[in-house]
Design a protein around this motif. Structure first.
Motif, PDB file in Angstrom:
ATOM      1  N   ALA A 225       0.853  -1.185   0.000  1.00  0.00           N
ATOM      2  CA  ALA A 225       0.000   0.000   0.000  1.00  0.00           C
ATOM      3  C   ALA A 225       0.886   1.230   0.000  1.00  0.00           C
ATOM      4  O   ALA A 225       2.087   1.134   0.217  1.00  0.00           O
ATOM      5  CB  ALA A 225      -0.915   0.002   1.224  1.00  0.00           C
ATOM      6  N   PHE A 226       0.280   2.386  -0.246  1.00  0.00           N
ATOM      7  CA  PHE A 226       1.046   3.619  -0.248  1.00  0.00           C
ATOM      8  C   PHE A 226       1.119   4.216   1.149  1.00  0.00           C
ATOM      9  O   PHE A 226       0.860   5.396   1.306  1.00  0.00           O
ATOM     10  CB  PHE A 226       0.421   4.621  -1.217  1.00  0.00           C
ATOM     11  N   ASP A 227       1.401   3.417   2.139  1.00  0.00           N
ATOM     12  CA  ASP A 227       1.475   4.003   3.472  1.00  0.00           C
ATOM     13  C   ASP A 227       2.742   3.612   4.220  1.00  0.00           C
ATOM     14  O   ASP A 227       3.543   2.818   3.749  1.00  0.00           O
ATOM     15  CB  ASP A 227       0.225   3.647   4.285  1.00  0.00           C
ATOM     16  N   GLU A 228       2.913   4.223   5.371  1.00  0.00           N
ATOM     17  CA  GLU A 228       4.153   4.044   6.109  1.00  0.00           C
ATOM     18  C   GLU A 228       4.384   2.592   6.501  1.00  0.00           C
ATOM     19  O   GLU A 228       5.492   2.063   6.376  1.00  0.00           O
ATOM     20  CB  GLU A 228       4.133   4.921   7.367  1.00  0.00           C
ATOM     21  N   GLN A 229       3.342   1.965   6.956  1.00  0.00           N
ATOM     22  CA  GLN A 229       3.476   0.594   7.421  1.00  0.00           C
ATOM     23  C   GLN A 229       3.926  -0.342   6.303  1.00  0.00           C
ATOM     24  O   GLN A 229       4.819  -1.176   6.489  1.00  0.00           O
ATOM     25  CB  GLN A 229       2.133   0.124   7.990  1.00  0.00           C
ATOM     26  N   ALA A 230       3.327  -0.176   5.145  1.00  0.00           N
ATOM     27  CA  ALA A 230       3.709  -1.018   4.015  1.00  0.00           C
ATOM     28  C   ALA A 230       5.145  -0.740   3.596  1.00  0.00           C
ATOM     29  O   ALA A 230       5.903  -1.647   3.241  1.00  0.00           O
ATOM     30  CB  ALA A 230       2.758  -0.794   2.843  1.00  0.00           C
ATOM     31  N   GLY A 231       5.526   0.530   3.658  1.00  0.00           N
ATOM     32  CA  GLY A 231       6.890   0.893   3.326  1.00  0.00           C
ATOM     33  C   GLY A 231       7.868   0.274   4.313  1.00  0.00           C
ATOM     34  O   GLY A 231       8.924  -0.244   3.930  1.00  0.00           O
ATOM     35  N   TYR A 232       7.475   0.303   5.553  1.00  0.00           N
ATOM     36  CA  TYR A 232       8.307  -0.270   6.610  1.00  0.00           C
ATOM     37  C   TYR A 232       8.510  -1.762   6.369  1.00  0.00           C
ATOM     38  O   TYR A 232       9.634  -2.276   6.410  1.00  0.00           O
ATOM     39  CB  TYR A 232       7.627  -0.026   7.952  1.00  0.00           C
ATOM     40  N   ALA A 233       7.427  -2.444   6.097  1.00  0.00           N
ATOM     41  CA  ALA A 233       7.490  -3.894   5.888  1.00  0.00           C
ATOM     42  C   ALA A 233       8.357  -4.234   4.682  1.00  0.00           C
ATOM     43  O   ALA A 233       9.228  -5.121   4.747  1.00  0.00           O
ATOM     44  CB  ALA A 233       6.081  -4.451   5.698  1.00  0.00           C
ATOM     45  N   ALA A 234       8.143  -3.535   3.582  1.00  0.00           N
ATOM     46  CA  ALA A 234       8.929  -3.813   2.380  1.00  0.00           C
ATOM     47  C   ALA A 234      10.404  -3.535   2.632  1.00  0.00           C
ATOM     48  O   ALA A 234      11.286  -4.263   2.168  1.00  0.00           O
ATOM     49  CB  ALA A 234       8.415  -2.971   1.219  1.00  0.00           C
ATOM     50  N   ALA A 235      10.653  -2.473   3.405  1.00  0.00           N
ATOM     51  CA  ALA A 235      12.040  -2.112   3.675  1.00  0.00           C
ATOM     52  C   ALA A 235      12.750  -3.187   4.490  1.00  0.00           C
ATOM     53  O   ALA A 235      13.954  -3.423   4.327  1.00  0.00           O
ATOM     54  CB  ALA A 235      12.094  -0.769   4.391  1.00  0.00           C
ATOM     55  N   GLN A 236      12.036  -3.830   5.348  1.00  0.00           N
ATOM     56  CA  GLN A 236      12.618  -4.934   6.130  1.00  0.00           C
ATOM     57  C   GLN A 236      13.241  -5.944   5.184  1.00  0.00           C
ATOM     58  O   GLN A 236      14.393  -6.358   5.340  1.00  0.00           O
ATOM     59  CB  GLN A 236      11.534  -5.659   6.937  1.00  0.00           C
ATOM     60  N   THR A 237      12.448  -6.355   4.239  1.00  0.00           N
ATOM     61  CA  THR A 237      12.922  -7.321   3.250  1.00  0.00           C
ATOM     62  C   THR A 237      14.113  -6.771   2.475  1.00  0.00           C
ATOM     63  O   THR A 237      15.151  -7.428   2.335  1.00  0.00           O
ATOM     64  CB  THR A 237      11.791  -7.630   2.246  1.00  0.00           C
ATOM     65  N   LEU A 238      13.936  -5.557   1.997  1.00  0.00           N
ATOM     66  CA  LEU A 238      14.991  -4.952   1.191  1.00  0.00           C
ATOM     67  C   LEU A 238      16.319  -4.929   1.939  1.00  0.00           C
ATOM     68  O   LEU A 238      17.358  -5.364   1.421  1.00  0.00           O
ATOM     69  CB  LEU A 238      14.604  -3.524   0.814  1.00  0.00           C
ATOM     70  N   LEU A 239      16.275  -4.446   3.163  1.00  0.00           N
ATOM     71  CA  LEU A 239      17.513  -4.273   3.918  1.00  0.00           C
ATOM     72  C   LEU A 239      18.154  -5.611   4.246  1.00  0.00           C
ATOM     73  O   LEU A 239      19.384  -5.737   4.308  1.00  0.00           O
ATOM     74  CB  LEU A 239      17.223  -3.487   5.198  1.00  0.00           C
ATOM     75  N   ALA A 240      17.324  -6.616   4.430  1.00  0.00           N
ATOM     76  CA  ALA A 240      17.863  -7.938   4.752  1.00  0.00           C
ATOM     77  C   ALA A 240      18.485  -8.571   3.512  1.00  0.00           C
ATOM     78  O   ALA A 240      19.581  -9.143   3.566  1.00  0.00           O
ATOM     79  CB  ALA A 240      16.752  -8.827   5.296  1.00  0.00           C
ATOM     80  N   GLU A 241      17.816  -8.461   2.399  1.00  0.00           N
ATOM     81  CA  GLU A 241      18.273  -9.180   1.216  1.00  0.00           C
ATOM     82  C   GLU A 241      19.252  -8.404   0.341  1.00  0.00           C
ATOM     83  O   GLU A 241      19.947  -8.990  -0.485  1.00  0.00           O
ATOM     84  CB  GLU A 241      17.062  -9.608   0.390  1.00  0.00           C
ATOM     85  N   HIS A 242      19.237  -7.088   0.473  1.00  0.00           N
ATOM     86  CA  HIS A 242      20.141  -6.291  -0.350  1.00  0.00           C
ATOM     87  C   HIS A 242      20.871  -5.277   0.528  1.00  0.00           C
ATOM     88  O   HIS A 242      20.671  -4.070   0.365  1.00  0.00           O
ATOM     89  CB  HIS A 242      19.357  -5.565  -1.451  1.00  0.00           C
ATOM     90  N   PRO A 243      21.693  -5.753   1.406  1.00  0.00           N
ATOM     91  CA  PRO A 243      22.321  -4.861   2.378  1.00  0.00           C
ATOM     92  C   PRO A 243      23.253  -3.825   1.753  1.00  0.00           C
ATOM     93  O   PRO A 243      23.570  -2.823   2.387  1.00  0.00           O
ATOM     94  CB  PRO A 243      23.097  -5.816   3.292  1.00  0.00           C
ATOM     95  N   ARG A 244      23.678  -4.070   0.524  1.00  0.00           N
ATOM     96  CA  ARG A 244      24.635  -3.141  -0.070  1.00  0.00           C
ATOM     97  C   ARG A 244      23.988  -1.925  -0.756  1.00  0.00           C
ATOM     98  O   ARG A 244      24.689  -0.999  -1.192  1.00  0.00           O
ATOM     99  CB  ARG A 244      25.528  -3.887  -1.067  1.00  0.00           C
TER     100      ARG A 244
END
Lengths: 343, 343
Positions: A225-244
């Motif tokens: 969704a276009f909200d903070e919570q969804a951004g937060y959740a997606a970022a979790q994945t991003l930061l874990a899988e693409h740390p660089r």
DNA sequence: CCAACGGTTGCAAACGTTTGCAATGAAGCT
DNA sequence: AGCTTCATTGCAAACGTTTGCAACCGTTGG
């Protein structure tokens, strides 16, 4: 005891003024007032004022087939992007003598369907739809029904309907190039739902631009969704899988906030360790911690343009559909900086 | 060529179903459907669906004297305080089958008068007014007109009308006591316009509380509006004339932001050199720089309660007025800290 | 002096529903 | 069998406007 009549009708003012009801009608109507003798006109208007007469909009609308109201459905008025566009629409509608029926659909098709149905039953003269998905069946239905319609902020894939949307492609391009110019080479995109035109178009623009730039390492995620919570959740994945990754362009400002929060929780400070650019430049975006670098979309203008287009469409239903692109501009603030030196 | 009939009327479905128009009416109306033979009921409903029948709300409203719509006027939907309350109202109205007519008055009495007049002409069944001033002549007029009315967020001095407002007195008291507990002794209040109930009540509460606490040096200013710019302007004066102030309670969060910005420009960092507490806990208040300490008002609840009250009032216009106080709670974040050590 | 005319106004038919009341017929009761 | 009752449906009068058309009247030009 008291006469206690309900509010006066046209008949009452006609009688009080000693004229026929049709004359009273004409006197109280801008368009027909010119037909009358100035003296009678004056007299009728005065007695109308005296009685506190107020036209019954329902009766008028029944007769004229125009309710002078426009329905608008947004996903959620609570999302900071929408109030300015609603306000823009409201201002031009107001000036044109129209009222605004507002509702939030919560991205629920059923709910949107019920709401638009209610608006149409209420004889809304046109609809401003800000909740469309790319393949939205509802706008297809509505368009088939012949209702004057303009899509706002989001459009559908198959055209044929008027829309006022941000220039998603150019916006995302600017965001990527800004990060590139700062020295970032490993970029990510955390966009909104691909089922929406702005989710999809910003994503496509990101993909194309990073490819053109020949960037070696990129990632693209889809927030639900276009909200903070969804951004937060997606970022979790991003930061874990693409740390660089060092630079990310977000689907909108709220998603950007979610990303920044998620990064902070992992000890990665924005903008020191990671840069993020938002989209929209919502209210207070510049007062956040850190102040958001973002693509500014003139939200108020989106609303006014959409309403203007709808007014034109109401006046001439045969007018052919057009989509107007509102362009944004990069505003750089504190959430972007050169990548860490170690890079 | 095509039959090209406009949208079907009740008469059309009645004929198609082989029943009298009145029977069709009853079939399509929840309340009267029970009167019919289940078989006819079914038949009528199916042919109605088949023809894509949609009741003409204007005709219905004309007959029933109910439009099933509620008008709401806020000062400015763009002020972050309002979207959640609008959303709250919208949700309960939606559930009750009502639509929401929204408009922004910009604190302009004339504009508000025109807007409410338009809403009433459109036969709105009731009004939610969020723009009242303490002596607002408009609400007096409206009340005299017998329109079901509930005031939201702000109320008028002379009662007699239902209202749902925050507990301003308790809120401001908590704010002062919080600063006091941190060690602040020289406090200021930068409130909103005294012409509004919340401007006046928060101010009164501040005055009484600092007096009770026996604070030696206080200042109280009135911002011209509940927005950042007005807060900024008022803060300029405050900082110039009362440089020794260390803690300020703001009329709302936006004013607080203005104060913080003005202070920063004079080299006074919040919270290091000066503490400020906001009011409302608007969206993103916790993400600002610094995160705002504030009095949280459950904005969504204000909206729902107001709408519920209005629904009750519409159902029973004789219901006596009541005002419900929504209480807030202090949420402490980063904009408050103990006063500078030198103190 | 008559006819035509333009400026005003009245007449009455819609617009699409809802709803109290009456009519109909079938079923139940004595 | 006759009377009551009940369930179902039809009838027609609103609700308060707008608007095409016709009527009226005083002028004016010929």
């Amino acid at each position: 005891m008291t006469p206690d009549r309900r509010s006066p009708r046209l008949k009452d003012v006609a009688e009080a003024a000693g004229v026929h009801i049709s004359t009273a009608s004409r006197a109280l109507n801008e368009r027909t007032a010119a037909l009358l003798n100035p003296a009678t006109l004056e007299r009728v208007r005065e007695t109308a004022d005296g009685l506190g007469y107020r036209v019954n909009g329902m009766a008028r609308a029944l007769k004229t087939r125009r309710s002078m109201s426009i329905g608008m459905v947004v996903p959620d008025i609570t999302n900071p992007f929408f109030p300015p566009v609603v306000r823009g629409a409201e201002d031009v509608l107001d000036r044109a003598g129209y009222s605004l029926l507002l509702s939030s659909s919560d991205n629920d098709l059923g709910r949107a369907r019920r709401q638009t149905a209610a608006m149409l039953e209420g004889q809304a003269d046109g609809l401003l739809l800000a909740m469309a998905r790319r393949d939205d069946p509802l706008v297809a239905e509505l368009r088939a029904g012949g209702t004057p319609l303009v899509l706002v902020n989001r459009t559908i894939d198959r055209g044929g309907v008027s829309a006022v949307i941000p220039d998603d492609f150019h916006g995302a391009l600017e965001a990527v190039e800004h990060l590139y110019a700062l020295g970032h080479r490993r970029l990510a995109f955390v966009g909104g739902p691909l089922s929406t035109s702005n989710g999809a178009r910003r994503r496509a623009s990101f993909d194309e631009t990073v490819q053109r730039l020949g960037l070696p390492e990129v990632a693209a995620l889809e927030a639900v969704a276009f909200d903070e919570q969804a951004g937060y959740a997606a970022a979790q994945t991003l930061l874990a899988e693409h740390p660089r990754i060092t630079g990310v362009v977000a689907g909108n400002d709220l998603i950007a906030v979610g990303i920044i929060v998620a990064a902070a929780e992992r000890g990665r400070n924005c903008p020191r360790d990671i840069s993020v650019v938002g989209f929209n430049d919502m209210l207070l975006a510049g007062r956040l911690q850190p102040p958001l670098t973002t693509i500014r979309i003139p939200q108020y203008d989106v609303g006014t343009r959409a309403a203007e287009l709808l007014m034109a469409l109401v006046a001439d239903p045969a007018r052919s559909p057009e989509t107007v692109l509102i362009s944004g501009e990069l505003v750089v603030r504190g959430s972007t900086a050169p990548p860490p030196a170690s890079d």
